[in-house]
Write a protein that holds these residues in place. Structure first.
Motif, PDB file in Angstrom:
ATOM      1  N   TYR A   1      29.304  42.422  31.405  1.00  0.00           N
ATOM      2  CA  TYR A   1      30.528  43.192  31.821  1.00  0.00           C
ATOM      3  C   TYR A   1      31.696  42.350  31.021  1.00  0.00           C
ATOM      4  O   TYR A   1      32.642  42.947  30.628  1.00  0.00           O
ATOM      5  N   PHE A   2      31.590  40.998  30.876  1.00  0.00           N
ATOM      6  CA  PHE A   2      32.587  40.318  30.448  1.00  0.00           C
ATOM      7  C   PHE A   2      32.791  40.305  28.839  1.00  0.00           C
ATOM      8  O   PHE A   2      33.818  40.117  28.481  1.00  0.00           O
ATOM      9  N   GLN A   3      31.387  40.461  28.270  1.00  0.00           N
ATOM     10  CA  GLN A   3      31.479  40.547  26.980  1.00  0.00           C
ATOM     11  C   GLN A   3      31.925  41.850  26.351  1.00  0.00           C
ATOM     12  O   GLN A   3      32.633  42.016  25.529  1.00  0.00           O
ATOM     13  N   ALA A   4      31.704  42.837  27.236  1.00  0.00           N
ATOM     14  CA  ALA A   4      31.967  44.278  27.047  1.00  0.00           C
ATOM     15  C   ALA A   4      33.601  44.541  27.075  1.00  0.00           C
ATOM     16  O   ALA A   4      34.428  45.167  26.537  1.00  0.00           O
ATOM     17  N   ALA A   5      34.107  43.648  28.063  1.00  0.00           N
ATOM     18  CA  ALA A   5      35.574  43.900  28.249  1.00  0.00           C
ATOM     19  C   ALA A   5      36.241  43.212  26.968  1.00  0.00           C
ATOM     20  O   ALA A   5      37.250  43.359  26.548  1.00  0.00           O
ATOM     21  N   GLY A   6      35.772  41.832  26.523  1.00  0.00           N
ATOM     22  CA  GLY A   6      36.313  41.281  25.401  1.00  0.00           C
ATOM     23  C   GLY A   6      36.145  42.463  24.103  1.00  0.00           C
ATOM     24  O   GLY A   6      37.161  42.375  23.337  1.00  0.00           O
ATOM     25  N   LEU A   7      35.182  42.922  24.126  1.00  0.00           N
ATOM     26  CA  LEU A   7      35.032  44.037  23.116  1.00  0.00           C
ATOM     27  C   LEU A   7      36.157  45.144  22.870  1.00  0.00           C
ATOM     28  O   LEU A   7      36.499  45.414  22.003  1.00  0.00           O
ATOM     29  N   VAL A   8      36.232  45.528  24.363  1.00  0.00           N
ATOM     30  CA  VAL A   8      37.222  46.503  24.420  1.00  0.00           C
ATOM     31  C   VAL A   8      38.654  46.132  24.051  1.00  0.00           C
ATOM     32  O   VAL A   8      39.481  46.754  23.226  1.00  0.00           O
ATOM     33  N   LEU A   9      38.937  44.961  24.349  1.00  0.00           N
ATOM     34  CA  LEU A   9      40.205  44.314  23.827  1.00  0.00           C
ATOM     35  C   LEU A   9      40.392  44.092  22.470  1.00  0.00           C
ATOM     36  O   LEU A   9      41.390  44.259  21.911  1.00  0.00           O
ATOM     37  N   LEU A  10      39.252  43.847  21.912  1.00  0.00           N
ATOM     38  CA  LEU A  10      39.230  43.558  20.287  1.00  0.00           C
ATOM     39  C   LEU A  10      39.598  44.810  19.639  1.00  0.00           C
ATOM     40  O   LEU A  10      40.271  44.892  18.741  1.00  0.00           O
ATOM     41  N   VAL A  11      38.758  45.869  20.200  1.00  0.00           N
ATOM     42  CA  VAL A  11      38.944  47.276  19.445  1.00  0.00           C
ATOM     43  C   VAL A  11      40.297  47.825  19.820  1.00  0.00           C
ATOM     44  O   VAL A  11      40.862  48.286  18.903  1.00  0.00           O
ATOM     45  N   ALA A  12      41.028  47.375  21.135  1.00  0.00           N
ATOM     46  CA  ALA A  12      42.362  47.849  21.410  1.00  0.00           C
ATOM     47  C   ALA A  12      43.431  47.038  20.230  1.00  0.00           C
ATOM     48  O   ALA A  12      44.432  47.725  19.597  1.00  0.00           O
ATOM     49  N   MET A  13      43.045  45.937  19.924  1.00  0.00           N
ATOM     50  CA  MET A  13      44.086  45.109  19.185  1.00  0.00           C
ATOM     51  C   MET A  13      44.041  45.593  17.833  1.00  0.00           C
ATOM     52  O   MET A  13      44.951  45.574  17.165  1.00  0.00           O
ATOM     53  N   ILE A  14      42.813  45.959  17.238  1.00  0.00           N
ATOM     54  CA  ILE A  14      42.622  46.349  15.883  1.00  0.00           C
ATOM     55  C   ILE A  14      43.187  47.649  15.724  1.00  0.00           C
ATOM     56  O   ILE A  14      43.899  48.116  14.923  1.00  0.00           O
ATOM     57  N   GLY A  15      43.015  48.521  16.864  1.00  0.00           N
ATOM     58  CA  GLY A  15      43.835  49.903  16.843  1.00  0.00           C
ATOM     59  C   GLY A  15      45.307  49.795  16.879  1.00  0.00           C
ATOM     60  O   GLY A  15      45.863  50.596  15.994  1.00  0.00           O
ATOM     61  N   ALA A  16      46.021  48.785  17.558  1.00  0.00           N
ATOM     62  CA  ALA A  16      47.166  48.712  17.915  1.00  0.00           C
ATOM     63  C   ALA A  16      47.885  48.174  16.180  1.00  0.00           C
ATOM     64  O   ALA A  16      48.874  48.474  15.828  1.00  0.00           O
ATOM     65  N   ILE A  17      47.153  47.346  15.676  1.00  0.00           N
ATOM     66  CA  ILE A  17      47.296  46.925  14.112  1.00  0.00           C
ATOM     67  C   ILE A  17      47.419  47.935  13.056  1.00  0.00           C
ATOM     68  O   ILE A  17      48.389  48.289  12.500  1.00  0.00           O
ATOM     69  N   VAL A  18      46.127  49.018  13.319  1.00  0.00           N
ATOM     70  CA  VAL A  18      46.331  50.153  12.521  1.00  0.00           C
ATOM     71  C   VAL A  18      47.252  51.089  12.566  1.00  0.00           C
ATOM     72  O   VAL A  18      47.846  51.582  11.662  1.00  0.00           O
TER      73      VAL A  18
END
Length: 201
Positions: free
Chosen positions: A147-164
């Motif tokens: 769950y901890f790694q999944a939360a980090g992956l979700v935050l990474l995808v959200a950060m990339i989406g915000a940049i795009v």
């Protein structure tokens, strides 16, 4: 006695600063009051024996989120007077939502029963001989590691989406194209002009 005094001090300042966050007219002042609220909440966490949460609150929220928000507010040229002109139109909708939340909190406070063992667990959140930080690390990286790694992956995808989503290419801005520069030859890189005597370029 001293712990109770510090509790009331931190709690009162946190509540006052939280009220000032939503009531200040200047957004920069709101961010400064938000930082003050974070510091007092960290003091409350220390009184509860959760020093790791206090450190995370100061390092992450004060050191990153609040300061970043402050820089964004100060750098953006936003006309806040124009933004406030339509606030009264949303007042009935916002008041309805606030009333619903208040009723939900009242239902929780009147119908919720606190188990006796939860008070004992709150008084001693970690086992003897293990610090609060070590206990949280053992739980996060053993029982809840996926769950901890999944939360980090979700935050990474959200950060990339915000940049795009916020990346905009302005017209008329010269940008470097490495492939075009590498493929240049003397015919395209040099322009020879024949200038007559006595004339400028």
């Amino acid at each position: 006695m001293i712990a109770a005094l510090f509790f009331y001090l931190f709690a009162s300042v946190a509540i006052a600063s939280a009220v000032m966050v939503i009531s200040s007219r200047n957004p920069v002042h709101s961010v400064l009051f938000l930082i003050l609220c974070f510091f007092n909440a960290a003091g409350l966490f220390i009184l509860l024996g959760a020093e790791f949460l206090a450190m995370i609150l100061v390092v992450v929220y004060v050191g990153a989120v609040a300061v970043l928000f402050l820089f964004v507010v100060m750098m953006l040229d936003v006309d806040f007077v124009e933004l406030r002109q339509g606030m009264l139109n949303y007042l009935p909708f916002g008041g309805t939502i606030g009333l619903i939340v208040l009723l939900e909190l009242a239902l929780v406070l009147t119908s919720w029963a606190i188990a006796p063992e939860s008070i004992t667990n709150a008084a001693s959140p970690s086992t003897s001989g293990v610090s609060n930080t070590e206990a949280l690390g053992q739980i996060l990286y053993t029982k809840y590691v996926y769950y901890f790694q999944a939360a980090g992956l979700v935050l990474l995808v959200a950060m990339i989406g915000a940049i795009v989503l916020t990346l905009r290419h302005k017209q008329g801005v010269k940008r470097q194209d490495v492939s075009t520069q590498v493929a240049r030859n003397p015919a395209t890189a040099i322009e020879i002009r024949k200038v007559e005597p006595g004339q400028g370029v």
